[in-house]
Design a protein around this motif. Structure first.
Motif, mmCIF file in Angstrom:
data_model
loop_
_atom_site.group_PDB
_atom_site.id
_atom_site.type_symbol
_atom_site.label_atom_id
_atom_site.label_comp_id
_atom_site.label_asym_id
_atom_site.label_seq_id
_atom_site.Cartn_x
_atom_site.Cartn_y
_atom_site.Cartn_z
ATOM 1 N N GLY A 11 5.705 5.415 1.755
ATOM 2 C CA GLY A 11 5.108 6.382 0.855
ATOM 3 C C GLY A 11 5.003 7.735 1.511
ATOM 4 N N GLY A 21 2.570 9.046 2.794
ATOM 5 C CA GLY A 21 1.743 8.990 3.994
ATOM 6 C C GLY A 21 2.536 8.915 5.278
ATOM 7 N N ARG A 51 2.879 12.692 6.095
ATOM 8 C CA ARG A 51 1.728 13.598 6.051
ATOM 9 C C ARG A 51 1.179 13.989 7.416
ATOM 10 N NH1 ARG A 51 -0.681 10.729 0.758
ATOM 11 N NH2 ARG A 51 0.284 12.123 -0.777
ATOM 12 N N GLN A 96 6.033 11.500 -3.123
ATOM 13 C CA GLN A 96 5.411 10.192 -3.332
ATOM 14 C C GLN A 96 6.135 9.367 -4.396
ATOM 15 O OE1 GLN A 96 3.935 7.800 -1.984
ATOM 16 N NE2 GLN A 96 1.827 8.573 -1.866
ATOM 17 N N ARG A 128 2.258 2.972 -4.012
ATOM 18 C CA ARG A 128 1.890 3.117 -2.604
ATOM 19 C C ARG A 128 0.910 4.280 -2.439
ATOM 20 N NH1 ARG A 128 8.028 2.871 -2.076
ATOM 21 N NH2 ARG A 128 7.729 2.315 -4.255
ATOM 22 N N ASP A 129 0.158 4.231 -1.323
ATOM 23 C CA ASP A 129 -0.812 5.268 -1.006
ATOM 24 C C ASP A 129 -1.744 5.520 -2.202
ATOM 25 O OD1 ASP A 129 0.477 5.403 1.448
ATOM 26 O OD2 ASP A 129 1.671 7.160 0.920
ATOM 27 N N GLU A 130 -1.960 6.790 -2.550
ATOM 28 C CA GLU A 130 -2.904 7.102 -3.627
ATOM 29 C C GLU A 130 -2.384 6.700 -5.005
ATOM 30 O OE1 GLU A 130 -0.355 10.794 -3.196
ATOM 31 O OE2 GLU A 130 -1.202 9.250 -1.904
ATOM 32 N N PHE A 163 -1.153 3.704 -5.510
ATOM 33 C CA PHE A 163 -0.989 2.267 -5.311
ATOM 34 C C PHE A 163 -1.152 1.479 -6.606
ATOM 35 C CE2 PHE A 163 -2.923 -1.897 -4.473
ATOM 36 C CZ PHE A 163 -1.919 -2.486 -3.718
#
Length: 234
Positions: A14, A16, A19, A35, A39-41, A43
């Motif tokens: 992702g 992330g 970042r 993104q 995944r990540d925020e 998800f």
């Protein structure tokens, strides 16, 4: 306005992943992670299941983040194919194209590549096959709870790759740089070099020390290499 490098993740990854490097001092460009759902925020969103849908998500983010300024696109492995299709989609939309496409750890579109056939494998067998193909291990794959969270996106991305057929159309117009680990047993040099068939501006293969996931051992070298390539084609 400094050039922006839009970074697309490898399978299962992702935004992330990139970042921590967004505010890296001394870089001659701005890093913008792109993104994907699942995944990540994001998800709770369902992972995309077709290359076209995944490319649309990426193209929309890139257009917004570029805001009319100059940009390049970088993607590794699955992310390289996704970057290629995203750039083609931007062109089809009539959007401003990137100045440079950098693909990493990937044979050119249309080249036969090993299949995962993940739908036929349970989690243990899936991870074992992936580890064998890529020559890379991740600590999260050994943690049942983390693996349960990570594998749906990874399976979805690799299923997209298994079914991938390049979209038709004219070659890209921007230069393409191809990064490949010299010890990458998954991607042959001659298959990486065939990216030249997909652009009218030429493609150059750049050797990097390491295997398929070479950059995980030396992220600063990746960013330095990108800076050199961008400057050379600026």
């Amino acid at each position: 306005m400094p050039l922006t490098v839009m970074c697309l993740p490898y399978a299962g990854g992702g935004a992330g992943v990139f970042r921590p490097w967004q505010n890296q001092p001394g870089l001659p460009y701005r890093i913008v992670p792109v993104q994907l759902p699942g995944r990540d925020e994001w998800f709770v969103q369902e992972p995309r299941t077709t290359m076209a849908d995944a490319a649309r998500v990426c193209a929309d983010q890139i257009r917004e983040s570029a805001a009319g300024g100059p940009f390049a696109v970088f993607g590794h492995s699955f992310g390289a194919l996704l970057a290629y299709e995203t750039v083609r989609l931007l062109a089809a939309d009539g959007a401003a194209p990137p100045e440079h496409l950098v693909v990493s750890g990937a044979a050119a579109p249309g080249v036969a590549r090993p299949r995962m056939d993940g739908a036929l494998l349970d989690d243990d067998a899936f991870v074992a096959r992936l580890r064998g193909l890529v020559g890379y291990d991740h600590e999260a794959w050994h943690e049942p709870e983390l693996r349960e969270l990570l594998l749906p996106a990874l399976r979805a991305d690799l299923e997209i790759q298994d079914r991938y057929v390049p979209s038709p159309g004219a070659p890209l117009t921007m230069p393409v740089s191809v990064l490949r680990g010299t010890g990458d047993e998954l991607v042959r040099y001659e298959d990486a070099a065939r990216w030249a068939e997909h652009t009218s501006s030429g493609a150059t293969v750049v050797d990097m020390p390491g295997g398929h996931m070479y950059f995980t051992q030396d992220w600063p070298l990746l960013w330095k290499t990108l800076g050199t390539l961008i400057e050379a084609h600026g």
